[in-house]
Design a protein around this motif. Structure first.
Motif, PDB file in Angstrom:
ATOM      1  N   ARG A 167       0.851  -1.193   0.000  1.00  7.36           N
ATOM      2  CA  ARG A 167       0.000   0.000   0.000  1.00  7.36           C
ATOM      3  C   ARG A 167       0.882   1.237   0.000  1.00  7.36           C
ATOM      4  O   ARG A 167       1.954   1.242   0.613  1.00  7.36           O
ATOM      5  N   PRO A 168       0.426   2.307  -0.639  1.00 14.05           N
ATOM      6  CA  PRO A 168       1.263   3.514  -0.721  1.00 14.05           C
ATOM      7  C   PRO A 168       1.773   4.017   0.625  1.00 14.05           C
ATOM      8  O   PRO A 168       2.941   4.376   0.735  1.00 14.05           O
ATOM      9  N   ALA A 169       0.934   4.036   1.646  1.00 16.76           N
ATOM     10  CA  ALA A 169       1.357   4.550   2.953  1.00 16.76           C
ATOM     11  C   ALA A 169       2.479   3.717   3.548  1.00 16.76           C
ATOM     12  O   ALA A 169       3.287   4.227   4.329  1.00 16.76           O
ATOM     13  N   GLU A 170       2.568   2.454   3.182  1.00 15.04           N
ATOM     14  CA  GLU A 170       3.597   1.573   3.728  1.00 15.04           C
ATOM     15  C   GLU A 170       4.943   1.748   3.033  1.00 15.04           C
ATOM     16  O   GLU A 170       5.948   1.236   3.513  1.00 15.04           O
TER      17      GLU A 170
ATOM     18  N   VAL B 261       7.721   9.435   7.856  1.00 19.00           N
ATOM     19  CA  VAL B 261       6.427   9.655   8.515  1.00 19.00           C
ATOM     20  C   VAL B 261       6.609  10.595   9.708  1.00 19.00           C
ATOM     21  O   VAL B 261       5.794  11.501   9.922  1.00 19.00           O
ATOM     22  N   ARG B 262       7.682  10.409  10.488  1.00 18.13           N
ATOM     23  CA  ARG B 262       7.934  11.311  11.627  1.00 18.13           C
ATOM     24  C   ARG B 262       8.163  12.742  11.158  1.00 18.13           C
ATOM     25  O   ARG B 262       7.717  13.694  11.809  1.00 18.13           O
TER      26      ARG B 262
ATOM     27  N   TRP C 126      -2.492  13.129   3.322  1.00 19.29           N
ATOM     28  CA  TRP C 126      -3.700  12.319   3.177  1.00 19.29           C
ATOM     29  C   TRP C 126      -3.343  10.841   3.028  1.00 19.29           C
ATOM     30  O   TRP C 126      -3.942   9.977   3.668  1.00 19.29           O
ATOM     31  N   ILE C 127      -2.357  10.543   2.193  1.00 19.02           N
ATOM     32  CA  ILE C 127      -1.959   9.157   1.965  1.00 19.02           C
ATOM     33  C   ILE C 127      -1.350   8.545   3.224  1.00 19.02           C
ATOM     34  O   ILE C 127      -1.609   7.382   3.547  1.00 19.02           O
ATOM     35  N   LEU C 128      -0.562   9.326   3.949  1.00 15.87           N
ATOM     36  CA  LEU C 128       0.104   8.805   5.153  1.00 15.87           C
ATOM     37  C   LEU C 128      -0.760   8.885   6.402  1.00 15.87           C
ATOM     38  O   LEU C 128      -0.349   8.409   7.459  1.00 15.87           O
TER      39      LEU C 128
ATOM     40  N   VAL D 252       5.179   7.440  -2.423  1.00 13.10           N
ATOM     41  CA  VAL D 252       3.740   7.162  -2.311  1.00 13.10           C
ATOM     42  C   VAL D 252       2.946   7.676  -3.504  1.00 13.10           C
ATOM     43  O   VAL D 252       1.748   7.454  -3.593  1.00 13.10           O
ATOM     44  N   GLY D 253       3.614   8.392  -4.409  1.00 10.71           N
ATOM     45  CA  GLY D 253       2.940   8.891  -5.600  1.00 10.71           C
ATOM     46  C   GLY D 253       2.183  10.184  -5.392  1.00 10.71           C
ATOM     47  O   GLY D 253       1.257  10.491  -6.140  1.00 10.71           O
ATOM     48  N   ALA D 254       2.580  10.964  -4.396  1.00 10.67           N
ATOM     49  CA  ALA D 254       1.927  12.249  -4.133  1.00 10.67           C
ATOM     50  C   ALA D 254       2.659  13.354  -4.873  1.00 10.67           C
ATOM     51  O   ALA D 254       3.886  13.320  -5.014  1.00 10.67           O
ATOM     52  N   THR D 255       1.913  14.337  -5.348  1.00 11.78           N
ATOM     53  CA  THR D 255       2.540  15.477  -6.018  1.00 11.78           C
ATOM     54  C   THR D 255       2.594  16.701  -5.114  1.00 11.78           C
ATOM     55  O   THR D 255       3.327  17.641  -5.410  1.00 11.78           O
TER      56      THR D 255
END
Length: 82
Positions: free
Chosen positions: A8-11, A18-19, A65-67, A55-58
Motif C-alpha cells: 500500500r502507498p502509505a507503507e 512519517v515522523r 492524506w496518503i500517510l 507514495v505517488g503524491a505530487t
C-alpha cells in the motif's frame, strides 16, 4: 509485479519520513519541524520529497492524506469530538 509496488502507498514511506511529516503538521512549517527534530531544513525537505515520490503524491497535502493512517493519533482526532 515487484514487492515494493505491491505494498500500500502509505507503507512505502519510511518511519523517519512519517515522523518528519508528523513534525511538519505539528509545527506548521518545515523550518520549525527541522528545529524540533534537530535536522537541517534541507534534510526535512529531502525526506518530504522522498516520501512524496514513494507514495505517488505530487503535493504535501496529498502526502499527508496518503500517510494519514500512519500518523500519530493526535492528527487523526476529529475536532467535533472535543
Amino acid at each position: 509485479m515487484s514487492r515494493r509496488s505491491s505494498r500500500r502507498p502509505a507503507e512505502r514511506a519510511t518511519d523517519r519520513e512519517v515522523r518528519v511529516v508528523a513534525a511538519v503538521l505539528a509545527t506548521g512549517s518545515e523550518k520549525e519541524a527541522a528545529h524540533r527534530l534537530g535536522l537541517a531544513h534541507s534534510t526535512v525537505k529531502h525526506h518530504l520529497a522522498n516520501a512524496r515520490s514513494k507514495v505517488g503524491a505530487t503535493t504535501t497535502a496529498q502526502l499527508v492524506w496518503i500517510l494519514s493512517p500512519r500518523l500519530p493519533e493526535a492528527f487523526d482526532a476529529n475536532p467535533e469530538d472535543e
